[in-house]
Design a protein around this motif. Structure first.
Motif, mmCIF file in Angstrom:
data_model
loop_
_atom_site.group_PDB
_atom_site.id
_atom_site.type_symbol
_atom_site.label_atom_id
_atom_site.label_comp_id
_atom_site.label_asym_id
_atom_site.label_seq_id
_atom_site.Cartn_x
_atom_site.Cartn_y
_atom_site.Cartn_z
ATOM 1 N N ALA A 1 0.677 -1.260 -0.053
ATOM 2 C CA ALA A 1 0.001 -0.066 -0.113
ATOM 3 C C ALA A 1 0.788 1.289 -0.068
ATOM 4 O O ALA A 1 2.025 1.518 0.808
ATOM 5 C CB ALA A 1 -0.856 -0.113 1.034
ATOM 6 N N HIS A 2 0.462 2.194 -0.937
ATOM 7 C CA HIS A 2 1.349 3.364 -1.120
ATOM 8 C C HIS A 2 0.643 4.364 -1.741
ATOM 9 O O HIS A 2 -0.721 4.215 -2.402
ATOM 10 C CB HIS A 2 2.608 3.008 -1.977
ATOM 11 C CG HIS A 2 2.306 2.774 -3.492
ATOM 12 N ND1 HIS A 2 1.862 1.542 -3.793
ATOM 13 C CD2 HIS A 2 2.407 3.486 -4.623
ATOM 14 C CE1 HIS A 2 1.513 1.325 -5.153
ATOM 15 N NE2 HIS A 2 1.713 2.751 -5.449
ATOM 16 N N THR A 3 1.114 5.758 -1.776
ATOM 17 C CA THR A 3 0.404 6.664 -2.598
ATOM 18 C C THR A 3 1.682 7.053 -3.593
ATOM 19 O O THR A 3 2.886 6.810 -3.326
ATOM 20 C CB THR A 3 0.078 7.931 -1.852
ATOM 21 O OG1 THR A 3 1.316 8.574 -1.312
ATOM 22 C CG2 THR A 3 -0.753 7.771 -0.942
ATOM 23 N N ASP A 4 1.383 7.446 -4.849
ATOM 24 C CA ASP A 4 2.186 7.914 -5.690
ATOM 25 C C ASP A 4 2.849 9.067 -5.519
ATOM 26 O O ASP A 4 2.220 9.702 -4.682
ATOM 27 C CB ASP A 4 1.687 7.789 -7.216
ATOM 28 C CG ASP A 4 1.474 6.424 -7.698
ATOM 29 O OD1 ASP A 4 1.868 5.513 -7.007
ATOM 30 O OD2 ASP A 4 0.642 6.102 -8.742
ATOM 31 N N TYR A 5 3.919 9.479 -6.047
ATOM 32 C CA TYR A 5 4.893 10.540 -5.371
ATOM 33 C C TYR A 5 4.680 11.805 -6.135
ATOM 34 O O TYR A 5 4.739 12.996 -5.605
ATOM 35 C CB TYR A 5 6.292 10.222 -5.406
ATOM 36 C CG TYR A 5 6.874 8.589 -4.850
ATOM 37 C CD1 TYR A 5 6.074 8.333 -3.767
ATOM 38 C CD2 TYR A 5 7.861 8.289 -5.458
ATOM 39 C CE1 TYR A 5 6.344 6.768 -3.754
ATOM 40 C CE2 TYR A 5 8.105 7.075 -5.036
ATOM 41 C CZ TYR A 5 7.427 6.418 -4.251
ATOM 42 O OH TYR A 5 7.871 5.140 -3.743
ATOM 43 N N LEU B 1 -4.580 5.913 -1.283
ATOM 44 C CA LEU B 1 -3.680 4.890 -1.040
ATOM 45 C C LEU B 1 -3.984 3.665 -2.055
ATOM 46 O O LEU B 1 -5.199 3.573 -2.286
ATOM 47 C CB LEU B 1 -3.855 4.569 0.601
ATOM 48 C CG LEU B 1 -2.996 3.629 1.007
ATOM 49 C CD1 LEU B 1 -1.579 4.206 1.295
ATOM 50 C CD2 LEU B 1 -3.474 3.264 2.624
ATOM 51 N N HIS B 2 -3.077 3.002 -2.635
ATOM 52 C CA HIS B 2 -3.346 1.654 -3.402
ATOM 53 C C HIS B 2 -2.430 0.679 -3.083
ATOM 54 O O HIS B 2 -1.404 0.876 -2.635
ATOM 55 C CB HIS B 2 -3.647 2.328 -4.917
ATOM 56 C CG HIS B 2 -2.657 3.039 -5.486
ATOM 57 N ND1 HIS B 2 -2.272 4.186 -5.111
ATOM 58 C CD2 HIS B 2 -1.502 2.568 -6.360
ATOM 59 C CE1 HIS B 2 -1.197 4.610 -5.951
ATOM 60 N NE2 HIS B 2 -0.789 3.575 -6.410
ATOM 61 N N ARG B 3 -2.708 -0.328 -3.642
ATOM 62 C CA ARG B 3 -2.020 -1.620 -3.731
ATOM 63 C C ARG B 3 -2.339 -2.642 -4.744
ATOM 64 O O ARG B 3 -3.330 -2.453 -5.413
ATOM 65 C CB ARG B 3 -1.962 -2.303 -2.212
ATOM 66 C CG ARG B 3 -3.403 -2.969 -2.112
ATOM 67 C CD ARG B 3 -3.806 -3.358 -0.950
ATOM 68 N NE ARG B 3 -5.048 -4.016 -0.535
ATOM 69 C CZ ARG B 3 -5.406 -4.793 0.320
ATOM 70 N NH1 ARG B 3 -4.979 -4.666 1.589
ATOM 71 N NH2 ARG B 3 -6.587 -5.411 0.257
HETATM 72 FE FE LIG Z 1 1.353 3.556 -7.440
#
Ligand SMILES: [Fe+2]
Ligand SMILES: O=C(O)CCC(=O)C(=O)O
Length: 321
Positions: free
Chosen positions: A198-202, A257-259
C-alpha cells in the motif's frame, strides 16, 4: 454501511474545460478514475507492451546486464528490490515483482541543479538482446508525456486556474516510465508481502495500463473502510494523482492509497500480471505550494512548500533503500 466509492470512466475527447470540471468532481471523492478516447495510438502502446513481455522473458543474466546502478532509478530492478509500503515508512517485505524503468535521459540544453537532479536526468539503459526495445519505449514515453501534458491542462481548468498554469512547472519534468512483471507465485508470500504494498504515488499524476483479465489493483476507500477493485478495462487507462498534486490542492484532491494484491493460491489459470505506469512529475526546481484557488476562506495550508524534485527523490529512495 456506506456505499463504496465509484471509480468513473471519463471520455476525454471533449472540451477540456468540461472534462476538467468532471475530474474535479471525481478527485474530490477519490484520487482515481479511468479515461477512454485518450488518443494514444494502439500500435505505439501494443508494441511497447509486447517488447516488454519479451524483456521479462529473457534469462535473468540478460536482464541483470541493464540492472539499475547504485543510487540510480532507471534500468532493471530484480524481484523484491522495492517495497512500496516503505515509502510511507511501513515495515514490509519486498514487493513480489520485477520492473524496468526509463527516465527522460540526458536532455540537451537542460542543466541539472545538483547531483540528485543529474541522476534523474542520467542516461537510460537498454537491453542489447532486444534492439527494438529502445525506439519502442521512447515512442511510448513520448505518447505518455503528451497525454500527461493534456491532462495537466484539464487539471488547471478543474482547479479554476489559467489553462497554461502548470506549463512552465512541467516543461523539464523527470517523469518515469515503468513496466512491472508480477510472476506466478509458486511459494506462499511472507506475512504482509504483496505484489505491491500500500502506497501513494509521489508525483503529479500517473497513467497506468493494466493487463486485461488480471485484476489485483485496489484503492482504499476511507469512507466505507474497504479496498475497492479497479478492474482492467479494454481501451482504458487508469489515472491517479500523486502527492505533489495533493499538496498543490491542499488535499482538495486526494492522493489515494492503493496496492496490488496477490492472486489466489492454486489458481488453475495463469496469474502472471504485467502493468505499465507512467509517473509524471513536476520540474525538479518547481515550488509546490498551496494553490490560492484551493484555499477556502479561513483555511490555512496543510503542507509546507516543497521543491518537487527533492520530494520525489526522497520517497523513491525510501522504497528502494
Ligand atoms: Fe502506485
Ligand atoms: O501494477 C499496478 O497495477 C499498479 C502499480 C503501482 O501502483 C505502482 O507501481 O505505483
Amino acid at each position: 454501511m456506506t456505499t463504496p466509492i465509484a471509480v468513473p470512466t471519463i471520455n476525454i475527447d471533449r472540451d477540456p474545460a468540461v472534462v476538467g470540471r468532471e475530474f474535479d468532481e471525481t478527485l474530490r471523492e477519490v484520487g482515481f478514475f479511468q479515461i477512454v478516447d485518450h488518443g494514444v495510438p494502439d500500435e505505439v502502446a501494443d508494441r511497447c507492451w509486447e517488447v516488454t513481455r519479451s524483456f521479462f522473458d529473457l534469462p535473468l543474466e540478460e536482464k541483470l546486464s541493464v540492472e539499475r546502478q547504485e543510487g540510480g532509478l532507471y534500468g532493471y530492478f530484480p524481484m523484491l528490490t522495492e517495497s512500496l509500503a516503505q515509502s510511507l515508512d511501513a515495515m514490509a517485505p519486498g514487493d513480489l515483482k520485477e520492473s524496468f524503468n526509463m527516465g527522460p535521459g540526458v536532455v540537451a540544453g537542460h542543466k541539472p541543479a545538483d547531483e540528485t537532479e543529474a541522476s534523474l536526468f542520467s542516461a537510460n539503459r537498454w537491453p542489447a538482446a532486444l534492439p527494438e526495445f529502445k525506439p519502442v519505449w521512447e515512442a511510448y514515453y513520448a505518447a505518455m508525456s503528451t497525454l500527461a501534458n493534456r491532462l495537466m491542462t484539464m487539471f488547471a481548468h478543474g482547479l479554476d486556474l489559467p489553462a497554461d498554469f502548470f506549463a512552465d512547472k512541467i516543461d523539464r519534468s523527470p517523469s518515469a516510465l515503468r513496466a512491472i512483471n508480477y510472476p506466478e507465485q509458486s511459494a506462499p508470500p511472507e506475512d504482509g508481502q504483496l505484489r505491491a504494498g500500500a502506497h501513494t504515488d509521489y508525483g503529479t499524476l500517473t497513467i497506468l495500463r493494466q493487463e486485461l483479465g488480471r485484476a489485483g489493483l485496489q484503492v482504499r476507500d476511507d469512507h466505507s473502510d474497504a479496498w475497492v477493485d479497479i478492474p482492467p478495462t479494454p481501451g482504458a487507462l487508469v489515472i491517479n494523482i500523486g502527492d505533489l498534486m495533493a499538496r498543490w490542492t491542499n488535499d482538495r484532491w486526494t492522493s489515494t492509497l492503493h496496492r496490488v494484491v496477490n492472486p489466489d493460491a492454486g489458481s488453475a489459470v495463469s496469474t502472471r500480471r504485467q502493468s505499465m505506469p507512467f509517473f509524471h512529475n513536476a520540474n525538479y526546481s518547481a515550488l509546490v505550494e498551496c494553490l490560492p484557488s484551493s484555499l477556502a476562506a479561513g483555511e490555512t495550508p496543510k503542507y509546507e512548500p516543497v521543491l518537487a524534485g527533492p520530494h520525489l527523490a526522497g520517497k523513491s529512495h525510501k522504497a528502494v533503500g
